[in-house]
Design an enzyme around this catalytic site. Sequence first.
Site, short mmCIF file in Angstrom:
data_model
loop_
_atom_site.label_atom_id
_atom_site.label_comp_id
_atom_site.label_asym_id
_atom_site.label_seq_id
_atom_site.Cartn_x
_atom_site.Cartn_y
_atom_site.Cartn_z
N ASP A 119 7.04 -7.59 5.77
CA ASP A 119 7.35 -6.34 6.49
C ASP A 119 8.53 -5.60 5.87
O ASP A 119 9.30 -4.96 6.57
CB ASP A 119 7.62 -6.62 7.98
CG ASP A 119 6.53 -7.48 8.59
OD1 ASP A 119 5.36 -7.15 8.38
OD2 ASP A 119 6.85 -8.48 9.24
N GLU A 120 8.67 -5.70 4.56
CA GLU A 120 9.78 -5.02 3.89
C GLU A 120 9.44 -3.57 3.59
O GLU A 120 10.27 -2.84 3.05
CB GLU A 120 10.12 -5.72 2.55
CG GLU A 120 10.61 -7.15 2.67
CD GLU A 120 9.48 -8.15 2.54
OE1 GLU A 120 8.30 -7.72 2.53
OE2 GLU A 120 9.76 -9.36 2.47
N LYS A 162 6.33 -2.86 2.00
CA LYS A 162 5.56 -2.95 0.75
C LYS A 162 4.51 -1.86 0.66
O LYS A 162 4.26 -1.33 -0.41
CB LYS A 162 4.84 -4.31 0.67
CG LYS A 162 5.72 -5.47 0.31
CD LYS A 162 4.90 -6.71 0.00
CE LYS A 162 4.22 -7.34 1.19
NZ LYS A 162 5.11 -7.89 2.21
N GLY A 205 -0.55 -6.78 6.82
CA GLY A 205 -0.74 -5.45 7.36
C GLY A 205 0.12 -4.48 6.58
O GLY A 205 1.33 -4.65 6.50
N HIS A 206 -0.51 -3.52 5.95
CA HIS A 206 0.24 -2.51 5.20
C HIS A 206 0.01 -1.15 5.85
O HIS A 206 -1.12 -0.78 6.09
CB HIS A 206 -0.25 -2.44 3.75
CG HIS A 206 0.18 -3.60 2.92
ND1 HIS A 206 -0.33 -3.86 1.68
CD2 HIS A 206 1.10 -4.55 3.16
CE1 HIS A 206 0.25 -4.94 1.20
NE2 HIS A 206 1.10 -5.38 2.08
N THR A 207 1.09 -0.47 6.11
CA THR A 207 0.96 0.87 6.65
C THR A 207 1.25 1.86 5.54
O THR A 207 2.28 1.77 4.88
CB THR A 207 1.97 1.08 7.80
OG1 THR A 207 1.78 0.03 8.74
CG2 THR A 207 1.76 2.41 8.50
N GLN A 254 2.56 -10.76 2.57
CA GLN A 254 3.63 -11.61 3.10
C GLN A 254 4.84 -11.58 2.14
O GLN A 254 5.06 -10.55 1.53
CB GLN A 254 3.15 -13.05 3.35
CG GLN A 254 2.15 -13.17 4.50
CD GLN A 254 0.73 -12.95 4.05
OE1 GLN A 254 0.30 -13.48 3.04
NE2 GLN A 254 -0.04 -12.20 4.81
N THR A 293 3.44 -19.11 5.65
CA THR A 293 2.01 -18.86 5.63
C THR A 293 1.38 -19.91 4.71
O THR A 293 2.10 -20.73 4.11
CB THR A 293 1.68 -17.41 5.21
OG1 THR A 293 0.30 -17.16 5.49
CG2 THR A 293 1.99 -17.15 3.74
N VAL A 301 0.10 -6.13 12.32
CA VAL A 301 -1.12 -6.88 12.63
C VAL A 301 -1.17 -7.27 14.10
O VAL A 301 -2.16 -7.05 14.79
CB VAL A 301 -1.22 -8.14 11.74
CG1 VAL A 301 -2.44 -8.97 12.10
CG2 VAL A 301 -1.27 -7.75 10.28
N GLY A 307 1.39 -6.58 16.52
CA GLY A 307 2.18 -5.75 17.44
C GLY A 307 3.42 -6.46 17.96
O GLY A 307 4.14 -5.93 18.81
N ARG A 308 3.66 -7.68 17.47
CA ARG A 308 4.82 -8.44 17.97
C ARG A 308 6.13 -7.77 17.55
O ARG A 308 6.23 -7.22 16.47
CB ARG A 308 4.81 -9.87 17.41
CG ARG A 308 3.73 -10.74 18.00
CD ARG A 308 3.76 -12.13 17.41
NE ARG A 308 3.34 -12.15 16.02
CZ ARG A 308 3.33 -13.24 15.27
NH1 ARG A 308 3.76 -14.38 15.76
NH2 ARG A 308 2.92 -13.19 14.01
N ASP A 331 17.80 4.17 5.42
CA ASP A 331 18.12 5.14 6.48
C ASP A 331 18.31 4.49 7.85
O ASP A 331 18.98 5.04 8.71
CB ASP A 331 17.03 6.22 6.55
CG ASP A 331 15.66 5.63 6.82
OD1 ASP A 331 15.19 4.83 5.98
OD2 ASP A 331 15.05 5.95 7.86
P1 IMP Z 1 -0.28 -17.06 9.26
O1 IMP Z 1 -0.15 -16.43 7.92
O2 IMP Z 1 -1.10 -16.25 10.23
O3 IMP Z 1 -0.71 -18.49 9.20
O4 IMP Z 1 1.20 -17.09 9.92
C1 IMP Z 1 2.23 -17.90 9.40
C2 IMP Z 1 3.57 -17.19 9.44
O5 IMP Z 1 3.56 -16.10 8.55
C3 IMP Z 1 3.92 -16.59 10.82
O6 IMP Z 1 5.33 -16.68 11.00
C4 IMP Z 1 3.52 -15.14 10.68
O7 IMP Z 1 4.22 -14.29 11.56
C5 IMP Z 1 3.90 -14.88 9.23
N1 IMP Z 1 3.13 -13.80 8.61
C6 IMP Z 1 1.86 -13.84 8.17
N2 IMP Z 1 1.51 -12.66 7.63
C7 IMP Z 1 2.59 -11.87 7.69
C8 IMP Z 1 2.86 -10.53 7.26
O8 IMP Z 1 2.01 -9.83 6.66
N3 IMP Z 1 4.11 -10.07 7.53
C9 IMP Z 1 5.05 -10.82 8.13
N4 IMP Z 1 4.86 -12.06 8.54
C10 IMP Z 1 3.63 -12.60 8.33
#
Ligand code: IMP
Length: 429
Positions: free
Chosen positions: A13-14, A16, A40-42, A222, A237, A298, A300-301, A331
């Site tokens: 979530d940097e 990318k 998830g890429h926006t 990720q 992950t 992805v 919404g958390r 910013d």
């Molecule tokens: P998994 O990839 O669904 O198995 O989740 C494992 C860990 O990776 C969890 O802490 C998720 O929140 C994190 N994670 C997986 N995909 C992303 C991503 O695209 N961005 C940020 N965290 C992610």
Amino acid sequence: MANVTVIGAQWGDEGKGKIIDWLANRAEMVVRFQGGNNAGHTIVVGDKTYKLSLLPSGVVQGKRSIIGNGVVVDPWSLLDEIARVSAAGLKITPEILVLAENAVLVLPLHRELDAMREEAAAQKIGTTKRGIGPAYEDKVGRRALRAIDLMDPATLPGKIERLLAHHNVLRRGFGHPHADADALLKALSEIAPKITPFLGSSWRELDAAKRAGKRVLFEGAQAVLLDIDHGTYPFVTSSNTVAGQAAAGSGVSPRDIGTVLGIVKSYTTRVGEGPFPTELKDDTGERLGARGNEFGTVTGRKRRCGWFDAVLVRQTVITGGVDGIALTKLDVLDGFETIKIATHYELEGKKFDHLPADANLQARIKPVYESLEGWSESTRGARSWAQLPANAIKYVRRIEELIGAQVALLSTSPDRDDTITVKDPFVGR
Ligand code: IMP
């Protein structure tokens, strides 16, 4: 080949999506090499926002886009995404999209197992529950179904039987009924004709691109601190997210992955469980989250937020193989009187200049900060260094010094054009 590989250098979530879209503009081919629809890429283009999960970002600009063999692919999710972005005006045809025939499929039973485990676990990982971990387990366990299997549905019953022999034992253990082999076969047979037109060979596509002198962008998902080897295990992950995976996950020589750009956010966030030394559970953390709109694309958390951790990024620059960084969301720090950077950790009088591998230590070490004076002016939308306040430049320079890598790109808003280019990554190291 003047290629570029982009990876996240923190916990994901940097930002990318925007950088990848910016680079995709200069590339002729875009390749995903790991992860799945947990990503998830926006991407914001003018007044349109595209949310991509499995599709390489190249599709937004109609560039040839490869889902490499290192990706695990939920075919139903892929079809939904194709339908969604097609409705938004993008063209996703086999001329644009190629799915590696040797990519592993994520099935409903993987999603179910992911959820069963998370629900039963005393210490949760906080996964996205997309079935990513279980699918990679089956890949390594040599019982997975692969995209190519959809070409010949007659062979599926035997493969499904082998797979279920493993999964049904697990499901019984969790008190769940056996998976329905017939329903799975029917569902796979139904989608096969929709998926197979996209099948191709990732390594051959890339070989042809190399011979034609094309510029390729390898798009990571990720980030390094979620890497199965180099991340905060077990809160990671299930794939390798470091740049080295770009080669294995797509079928090119490690020499051809090009310049490695690490995406780094100007502060730190994390979704899911696990250690986070600079986490702020106070008003400052809330303020960062609100200003940065820190909610997962992805799931919404709400993301956990904290100050910039130079110890972690110094480490991910090394393990990730980062040549230069793209610094994003500067910013968000506008208006903070004081900004802190963690320079090292301490525990019981002992100093750590890196993140120790022991999960227990990772949870207990305390960050030691240096404080920098903030700036009151807005940096949002700045397109040159001259438009940045002196203190913002000082902050960026201090980050470079501490992490041992230089800023190649600076992003000052979600808009594609609000980017300061210091060094074009496609022009080489
Ligand atoms: P998994 O990839 O669904 O198995 O989740 C494992 C860990 O990776 C969890 O802490 C998720 O929140 C994190 N994670 C997986 N995909 C992303 C991503 O695209 N961005 C940020 N965290 C992610």
